[in-house]
Design a protein around this motif. Structure first.
Motif, short mmCIF file in Angstrom:
data_model
loop_
_atom_site.label_atom_id
_atom_site.label_comp_id
_atom_site.label_asym_id
_atom_site.label_seq_id
_atom_site.Cartn_x
_atom_site.Cartn_y
_atom_site.Cartn_z
N HIS A 21 0.82 -1.26 -0.11
CA HIS A 21 0.29 -0.15 -0.02
C HIS A 21 0.80 1.32 -0.09
O HIS A 21 0.66 2.16 0.83
CB HIS A 21 -0.77 0.11 1.32
CG HIS A 21 -2.34 0.68 1.07
ND1 HIS A 21 -3.41 0.32 0.30
CD2 HIS A 21 -2.26 1.99 1.21
CE1 HIS A 21 -4.01 1.26 0.34
NE2 HIS A 21 -3.81 2.22 0.62
N PRO A 22 1.70 1.45 -1.12
CA PRO A 22 2.39 2.61 -1.12
C PRO A 22 1.42 4.02 -1.44
O PRO A 22 0.73 3.91 -2.14
CB PRO A 22 3.56 2.41 -2.26
CG PRO A 22 2.62 1.50 -3.17
CD PRO A 22 1.86 0.59 -2.23
N GLU A 23 1.81 4.86 -0.59
CA GLU A 23 0.83 6.04 -0.60
C GLU A 23 1.52 7.44 -1.07
O GLU A 23 0.75 8.34 -1.40
CB GLU A 23 0.26 6.22 0.71
CG GLU A 23 -0.87 5.29 1.36
CD GLU A 23 -1.49 5.65 2.38
OE1 GLU A 23 -1.79 6.79 2.59
OE2 GLU A 23 -2.04 4.54 3.00
N PRO A 83 4.56 5.88 7.02
CA PRO A 83 4.82 7.06 6.35
C PRO A 83 3.68 7.47 5.07
O PRO A 83 3.63 6.28 4.76
CB PRO A 83 6.17 6.74 5.66
CG PRO A 83 6.47 5.25 5.70
CD PRO A 83 5.47 4.73 7.14
N ALA A 84 3.40 8.42 5.07
CA ALA A 84 2.00 8.55 4.37
C ALA A 84 2.41 9.76 3.26
O ALA A 84 1.23 9.84 2.75
CB ALA A 84 0.94 8.66 5.04
N ALA A 85 3.44 10.59 3.54
CA ALA A 85 3.59 11.67 2.66
C ALA A 85 5.00 12.03 2.54
O ALA A 85 5.70 11.85 3.71
CB ALA A 85 2.65 12.94 3.03
N TRP A 100 11.72 15.27 3.53
CA TRP A 100 10.55 15.17 4.43
C TRP A 100 9.60 14.12 4.47
O TRP A 100 9.18 13.74 3.34
CB TRP A 100 9.77 16.72 4.24
CG TRP A 100 10.49 18.01 4.46
CD1 TRP A 100 11.58 18.43 3.48
CD2 TRP A 100 10.43 18.98 5.30
NE1 TRP A 100 12.16 19.48 4.05
CE2 TRP A 100 11.40 19.78 5.08
CE3 TRP A 100 9.48 19.09 6.41
CZ2 TRP A 100 11.65 20.87 5.79
CZ3 TRP A 100 9.72 20.28 7.28
CH2 TRP A 100 10.88 21.17 7.03
N ILE A 101 9.50 13.37 5.71
CA ILE A 101 8.81 12.24 5.70
C ILE A 101 7.56 12.43 6.71
O ILE A 101 7.84 12.88 7.98
CB ILE A 101 9.67 11.18 6.19
CG1 ILE A 101 10.78 10.89 5.12
CG2 ILE A 101 8.80 9.99 6.26
CD1 ILE A 101 11.66 10.07 5.76
N VAL A 102 6.39 12.32 6.24
CA VAL A 102 5.32 12.58 7.24
C VAL A 102 4.79 11.20 7.65
O VAL A 102 4.69 10.36 6.95
CB VAL A 102 3.90 13.22 6.47
CG1 VAL A 102 2.77 13.28 7.63
CG2 VAL A 102 4.42 14.55 6.01
N GLU A 103 5.06 10.93 9.18
CA GLU A 103 4.84 9.59 9.68
C GLU A 103 3.30 9.69 10.48
O GLU A 103 3.32 10.09 11.36
CB GLU A 103 5.63 9.54 10.84
CG GLU A 103 5.74 8.02 11.41
CD GLU A 103 6.89 7.80 12.49
OE1 GLU A 103 7.10 6.75 12.94
OE2 GLU A 103 7.55 8.89 12.88
N ARG A 104 2.42 9.16 9.65
CA ARG A 104 1.20 9.37 10.12
C ARG A 104 0.73 8.76 11.35
O ARG A 104 0.06 9.58 12.24
CB ARG A 104 0.11 8.56 9.00
CG ARG A 104 -1.49 8.85 9.19
CD ARG A 104 -2.17 8.48 7.75
NE ARG A 104 -1.85 6.99 7.81
CZ ARG A 104 -2.22 6.44 6.60
NH1 ARG A 104 -2.70 7.03 5.44
NH2 ARG A 104 -1.90 5.08 6.30
#
Length: 474
Positions: free
Chosen positions: A390-392, A437-439, A448-452
């Protein structure tokens, strides 16, 4: 014949104590079989929760989560998904598919309706089951009341929640030289931050809703994706099934695509973009006055010409499928993140566990890596060997590398061309594991890594591999 033990022995991740179906006699029980990354399940949840509120004195909604990915067998992951999706009903983790098999379920979402005497009354399937369910529940409750079988006491409650942090299940991110824009998704708002993390402005009231307005006077719902160009910030307002634009000079939010209602309209020249009912826009890409939109619920990529506001389907047959070929005949499966590289629109085809490439010159869709909806995994290597879960999100750098948020594997990968038509996939070695990680965004040599699920944003120095937290402050 109803198999109650298949439900009674489940792990209820947010309930106050155990739940037994025998204790719910006198109420209509809805067993919703769902998956947190199935877009049709997600689209259905708000309607079922409204239905649960309407029949609060006679209906019990029980959400039974069955996993599609290895990570989803963990109760913590299921609990976080319930919080992210604002579920106020008891949620069970059917990690081994026992209840699914016992009730003969075949697809997400499905609902088993149990009457006030504890008997299975009906099985409904699909995202549009809510209308039939509303009629059925009303009839079953009326029948039970007429026979003095109905109970009116409170349904099982829920407990637990996420820690109070600056972000709550953050989503999309966009960068300018002096600003960082973040989707604080579960708080229904966009934050404009200074480079040091200070919050400068907020777009969206924080209350889920759909209305245009200035700054906190606008209504958003679970925004998931951002695209920035000059004075305009475009927002994939997923929960409202719309695309919004924030005029950064004034802070005014306005709708550019979608009417705020879930639907499956197709674009037509004689129909305005703001009157279309669409399904779950997840990510945006802006290039040369063209806005590219991934519509996860419609299994398509749309393109909007911003000067004329004309919209067209760019790729995807509309069927949940995994096939290459001419763009409008090819199959996508819940497309999410978008990036651009060398004349290609790159797509994180989340439901297909793959990274796809759409050649803009002639509209051919191909697969760069990944094997399809039921072939998830965790593997580096060439295109044939690599596996995702599920790569987002995607982002490309100026050197031709592509970075992938492999969300349910909890990792970030680097993809690089290796030969004329092949790509290699390599997991980035990080000093800590990641929770969904979602963004992604990139500026120079900083990723930049968004860790949901950890409610955090990180900055990775690609040269030193140093990982630092971006702290959001007042």
């Amino acid at each position: 014949m109803m198999p109650p033990s298949a439900v009674d022995t489940l792990d209820w991740v947010n309930a106050r104590g155990s739940i037994a179906l025998a204790d719910l006699r006198g109420r209509v029980v809805i067993l919703l079989f769902w998956n947190c990354d199935d877009i049709h399940s997600v689209n259905l949840l708000p309607r079922l929760q409204r239905l649960s509120t309407r029949f609060h004195d006679g209906m019990v909604l029980l959400a039974v989560h069955t996993p599609r990915y290895t990570a989803q067998r963990q109760s913590l992951v299921v609990s976080k998904a319930a919080h992210r999706l604002h579920l106020r009903a008891p949620v069970a983790n059917d990690a081994d598919w026992k209840a699914w098999r016992a009730f003969g379920i075949e697809a997400w979402p499905s609902a088993v309706i149990i009457d006030c005497e504890g008997r299975v009354a009906r099985l409904l399937k699909g995202e549009d089951l809510a209308d039939d369910l509303e009629i059925l529940v009303g009839n079953l409750l009326d029948d039970a009341a007429a026979r003095d079988l109905r109970r009116f006491d409170a349904a099982p409650g829920v407990q637990g929640g996420e820690p109070q942090m600056s972000l709550r299940f953050p989503g999309g991110i966009a960068l300018s030289e002096q600003r960082v824009y973040l989707c604080d998704s579960s708080r229904n708002r966009i934050l404009e931050c200074a480079p040091d993390g200070r919050v400068l402005r907020q777009f969206g009231s924080g209350t889920p809703g759909f209305w245009d307005g200035n700054l906190t006077d606008a209504g958003l719902c679970d925004p998931a994706g951002l695209a920035l160009a000059g004075d305009s910030l475009y927002v994939a307002d997923t929960g409202n099934h719309a695309v919004r634009r924030v005029r950064l000079a004034s802070g005014h939010s306005e709708t550019v695509l979608g009417c705020g209602r879930l639907g499956y309209d197709s674009p037509r020249p004689d129909v305005g973009a703001r009157t279309l009912a669409i399904s779950a826009p997840r990510a945006l890409l802006l290039r040369e006055n063209q806005l590219y939109v991934s519509l996860a619920g419609q299994q398509q990529i749309w393109r909007m010409d911003l000067p004329s506001e004309q919209v067209e389907v760019l790729a995807g047959s509309g069927l949940n499928a995994f096939s290459d070929g001419p763009a409008l005949e090819a199959g996508l499966a819940q497309p999410a993140g978008l990036a651009y590289h060398g004349g290609h629109l790159l797509i994180a085809d989340a439901g297909a566990n793959a990274v796809r490439a759409l050649r803009l010159a002639d509209g051919q869709l191909t697969t760069l890596a990944g094997a399809g909806p039921w072939q998830s995994g965790l593997a580096d290597g060439g295109a044939d060997a690599a596996r995702f879960a599920h790569p987002e999100a995607l982002v490309s750098d100026t050197g031709g590398a592509l970075y992938v948020a492999d969300t349910l594997n909890g990792r970030v990968c680097r993809m690089q061309p290796s030969g004329r038509s092949n790509w290699s996939v390599q997991t980035l070695v990080l000093p800590q594991s990641l929770q969904e990680p979602a963004a992604l965004a990139i500026a120079g040599r900083t990723l930049w890594i968004v860790e949901r699920n950890a409610h955090q944003v990180h900055r990775l120095d690609l040269d030193s591999a140093m990982l630092g937290k971006f702290t959001i402050g007042a």
